[in-house]
Design a protein around this motif. Sequence first.
Motif, PDB file in Angstrom:
ATOM      1  N   UNK A 536       0.808  -1.237   0.000  1.00  0.00           N
ATOM      2  CA  UNK A 536       0.000   0.000   0.000  1.00  0.00           C
ATOM      3  C   UNK A 536       0.834   1.275   0.000  1.00  0.00           C
ATOM      4  N   UNK A 537       2.133   1.146  -0.242  1.00  0.00           N
ATOM      5  CA  UNK A 537       3.007   2.324  -0.178  1.00  0.00           C
ATOM      6  C   UNK A 537       2.546   3.465  -1.083  1.00  0.00           C
ATOM      7  N   UNK A 538       2.208   3.219  -2.362  1.00  0.00           N
ATOM      8  CA  UNK A 538       1.753   4.357  -3.190  1.00  0.00           C
ATOM      9  C   UNK A 538       0.519   5.053  -2.630  1.00  0.00           C
ATOM     10  N   UNK A 620     -10.164   4.249  13.529  1.00  0.00           N
ATOM     11  CA  UNK A 620     -11.575   4.463  13.189  1.00  0.00           C
ATOM     12  C   UNK A 620     -11.925   4.175  11.734  1.00  0.00           C
ATOM     13  N   UNK A 621     -10.955   4.091  10.849  1.00  0.00           N
ATOM     14  CA  UNK A 621     -11.285   3.930   9.427  1.00  0.00           C
ATOM     15  C   UNK A 621     -10.503   2.781   8.802  1.00  0.00           C
ATOM     16  N   UNK A 622      -9.255   3.006   8.486  1.00  0.00           N
ATOM     17  CA  UNK A 622      -8.421   1.995   7.823  1.00  0.00           C
ATOM     18  C   UNK A 622      -6.978   2.209   8.256  1.00  0.00           C
ATOM     19  N   UNK A 623      -6.153   1.199   8.034  1.00  0.00           N
ATOM     20  CA  UNK A 623      -4.753   1.283   8.425  1.00  0.00           C
ATOM     21  C   UNK A 623      -4.028   2.282   7.526  1.00  0.00           C
ATOM     22  N   UNK A 624      -3.243   3.133   8.156  1.00  0.00           N
ATOM     23  CA  UNK A 624      -2.508   4.158   7.421  1.00  0.00           C
ATOM     24  C   UNK A 624      -1.185   4.423   8.128  1.00  0.00           C
ATOM     25  N   UNK A 625      -0.108   4.484   7.365  1.00  0.00           N
ATOM     26  CA  UNK A 625       1.220   4.837   7.856  1.00  0.00           C
ATOM     27  C   UNK A 625       1.765   5.958   6.996  1.00  0.00           C
ATOM     28  N   UNK A 626       2.527   6.841   7.617  1.00  0.00           N
ATOM     29  CA  UNK A 626       3.146   7.937   6.883  1.00  0.00           C
ATOM     30  C   UNK A 626       4.225   7.378   5.964  1.00  0.00           C
ATOM     31  N   UNK A 627       4.218   7.855   4.722  1.00  0.00           N
ATOM     32  CA  UNK A 627       5.239   7.452   3.743  1.00  0.00           C
ATOM     33  C   UNK A 627       5.824   8.733   3.141  1.00  0.00           C
ATOM     34  N   UNK A 628       6.896   9.193   3.769  1.00  0.00           N
ATOM     35  CA  UNK A 628       7.600  10.387   3.315  1.00  0.00           C
ATOM     36  C   UNK A 628       8.956   9.977   2.781  1.00  0.00           C
ATOM     37  N   UNK A 629       9.346  10.530   1.634  1.00  0.00           N
ATOM     38  CA  UNK A 629      10.537  10.050   0.941  1.00  0.00           C
ATOM     39  C   UNK A 629      11.786  10.227   1.788  1.00  0.00           C
ATOM     40  N   UNK A 630      11.957  11.335   2.469  1.00  0.00           N
ATOM     41  CA  UNK A 630      13.171  11.576   3.246  1.00  0.00           C
ATOM     42  C   UNK A 630      13.208  10.697   4.490  1.00  0.00           C
ATOM     43  N   UNK A 632      11.635   7.898   4.933  1.00  0.00           N
ATOM     44  CA  UNK A 632      11.744   6.493   4.518  1.00  0.00           C
ATOM     45  C   UNK A 632      13.155   6.171   4.049  1.00  0.00           C
ATOM     46  N   UNK A 633      13.818   7.087   3.346  1.00  0.00           N
ATOM     47  CA  UNK A 633      15.194   6.845   2.921  1.00  0.00           C
ATOM     48  C   UNK A 633      16.110   6.698   4.120  1.00  0.00           C
ATOM     49  N   UNK A 634      15.910   7.524   5.158  1.00  0.00           N
ATOM     50  CA  UNK A 634      16.705   7.364   6.375  1.00  0.00           C
ATOM     51  C   UNK A 634      16.436   6.039   7.053  1.00  0.00           C
ATOM     52  N   UNK A 635      15.181   5.600   7.069  1.00  0.00           N
ATOM     53  CA  UNK A 635      14.854   4.307   7.680  1.00  0.00           C
ATOM     54  C   UNK A 635      15.515   3.166   6.926  1.00  0.00           C
ATOM     55  N   UNK A 661      11.006   5.647  -4.387  1.00  0.00           N
ATOM     56  CA  UNK A 661      10.859   6.430  -5.611  1.00  0.00           C
ATOM     57  C   UNK A 661       9.417   6.850  -5.854  1.00  0.00           C
ATOM     58  N   UNK A 662       8.477   5.931  -5.599  1.00  0.00           N
ATOM     59  CA  UNK A 662       7.063   6.291  -5.755  1.00  0.00           C
ATOM     60  C   UNK A 662       6.642   7.332  -4.724  1.00  0.00           C
ATOM     61  N   UNK A 663       7.237   7.273  -3.541  1.00  0.00           N
ATOM     62  CA  UNK A 663       6.934   8.301  -2.536  1.00  0.00           C
ATOM     63  C   UNK A 663       7.362   9.675  -3.022  1.00  0.00           C
ATOM     64  N   UNK A 664       8.563   9.751  -3.599  1.00  0.00           N
ATOM     65  CA  UNK A 664       9.041  11.047  -4.085  1.00  0.00           C
ATOM     66  C   UNK A 664       8.087  11.630  -5.120  1.00  0.00           C
ATOM     67  N   UNK A 665       7.584  10.778  -6.014  1.00  0.00           N
ATOM     68  CA  UNK A 665       6.695  11.254  -7.070  1.00  0.00           C
ATOM     69  C   UNK A 665       5.327  11.632  -6.511  1.00  0.00           C
ATOM     70  N   UNK A 666       4.752  10.755  -5.687  1.00  0.00           N
ATOM     71  CA  UNK A 666       3.383  10.982  -5.224  1.00  0.00           C
ATOM     72  C   UNK A 666       3.320  12.076  -4.159  1.00  0.00           C
ATOM     73  N   UNK A 667       4.300  12.138  -3.260  1.00  0.00           N
ATOM     74  CA  UNK A 667       4.312  13.238  -2.287  1.00  0.00           C
ATOM     75  C   UNK A 667       4.281  14.582  -2.987  1.00  0.00           C
TER      76      UNK A 667
END
Length: 719
Positions: A536-538, A620-630, A632-635, A661-667
């Motif tokens: 679900x990353x994108x 309350x709704x659905x599973x969600x995690x933050x996906x930020x390119x910077x 995530x690259x550090x992680x 890479x998809x994070x960089x584009x979609x963010x």
Amino acid sequence: MFDSIKRLVKKWRASRDGGHQLDTLLAIADKRAPYAERSEWLIELAHWIRRGHAVRPAATDTADTAAPQSDPAHTRIRYLLRVLDRNPAWKAHVAGILRALLRESDGLSLLCDAGMPVHSGFFGAVFERLEASLIPPAPNRRDLTAIVTLMFNAERDAEWIDTLPTDLLARIHALFDYAPDDEEDQRDSTPFSLDLLAALHNLTCQISSTGLSQTVRSRLGGERTDDRLDDTRDARTANGSDVRAAMENQPFYRLTRAMLAVEAAHDASAAGGPQEPLLREVNYLRLLLDECRCATDNVFAHLYRNGVSVDIVFQVQRMRMRIERAEHLLDAWMAQHDLRAAARLTAELVRANQASQSVAHLARSNSSLLARKIVEYSADTGEHYIARDRAEYLKMMQMAAGGGLVTVVTVCVKFGITGAHLHAMLEGVLAGFNYAASFLLMHFLHFSLATKQPAMTAPTLARELDGADTPAGVDSFVSSVTALMRTQAAAVLGNVLVVFPVSLCVDLLWSAMFNHDLISADKAIATLQSFSLLGPTPFYAALTGVLLWSSSLLAGWADNWFILHRVADALAYNRRLRMTLGVAAADRLARFCRANVAGVVGNVTLGLMLGLVPVILTAFAFKFDVRHVTLSAGSIGVAIGVLGESALKMPALWWAVAGVGSMAILNVAVSFALAFYMATKSRDLRGSAVRSLRGAIWQRLRRHPLELVWPAKAVRETS
């Protein structure tokens, strides 16, 4: 009471032939029926007229066969008039019902209030329209607004009324005057021209009341107001006059007096006096209405410079609507024998009344100025983030490198928080504080975080949309978009080139010093798998882009609030601050707060949203995690430090790299698209203009693709 009329109406509706429907309806017309029954009859007649298809005339109907039949409603009206001409008794009842409608109903409600919200605030008007949509007016209400609402509730009603042919208008006008031999028709009858004059008087009083209120009067323009006050002081010194002289310079003050002069000239003209005074007073009233409109423009300009309040914008726009309505009524009153002018006024009243029932129309008509203001303040914050030449491009790389260095600490603290295995909400709060502190540190050190910039810099492009109707303006806009994309490439590259290796080195150093890694091997593998492009990353990356855009929106709102309420002046002149810090220090504090309020609010809200929104949505709704390119690259850098060289042979690593890479584009894409949408909305651009701009951007990218990664030398020369 209504059983008989309801049975007849039901029988009429059951008929399938158009002519038989009309015959049944006309047969039950009774000008002596109660008001509610006559109102219901008119509503049914209006529904029959705009049924949508033309009525086929009978073979014996040879009259008007060559008349134009461009609109089905016009054709049905012609058929109705022919039927009435063949049946004088029906025609007398229909004419009596129409005359009684004007005689017994309150016309001021339609002429003055149709399309005008009752409440003085925006949100009050929203609830008013929602209530009106749920509870339509009853037909026994003795005002024309209720009748018009029930008779003309289709979108195209105003159009076919406005395009009625002249011959039909003449025949409809003649129908109102048919067989006025009943004493009841003549009793208490008031010419419609007097209703127009009374409505004009009502509107001018309302315009003057709003224009002389503190809300409008204090925003009529700084320098011009001071000049008028200076002139007033001089006049008071010379002639002994008082504040009345200053008030008389206001068009809103003179408007009511001009309306009284028009009424007096009309009474004199009606008594046999000359027409010249009436024409002179009417022209003067037109001039004052135009001056009042210019004054509302000054109010909008003041709001644009000094902060926007939704309620103030709403009140001023309602006053402008009343000015336009007064001009329409004045035109119709001066052209009483012009049937075309009467049709235009009727169509305008129907159109305005329909708009007053629409919540969407209210939002569209009142949100553009607020969107423009928020966009402009966000643009002021983000202008320096766009690299337009090579020197600025290299500077952005340095700022992004600093942001990547700070993000290393953020990633390490984040792993420490998740490793403590706290309650989900507490973990989200601590993560939010971690992000907010890191973003604030970047802000005050003038560092840059990738993907946060589009939400702040895209509104800057809105300024150039003002010239998008010219080739030079389009070229400038496209150049700015290209520079923005290039800047994002520099920011992402600078962040990732620093945060990834430094995070890796920090984990190796930590392992060497304390003989254990920042995270466990299982946590490292789970981290890589969570960033996979196949998961679900994108989707998470796109939602993170929405949060990035929301932070810029809140930053613009905070700056607008700060300016609107003049908080900087309140701080600079605060007595306690001056006594404690001194005058100069208090002034410096005010300037500091003014310069950083948008950045602080934007960074704090973004950090808290990145920490708390995933927890709330997951609960309350659905599973969600933050996906930020910077982040995530550090992680990934920490995970590779834990797993060692074996990580290079794991497919999960490379899928994680693709996910970053998809994070960089979609963010970037999502936050920019949302901010650009608000920018175009603030300029009220049509869809065709937006599509032409997209086409120009695509052509530039096809011709000069390298401009996306490195600025050309010509950019320095032209900037």
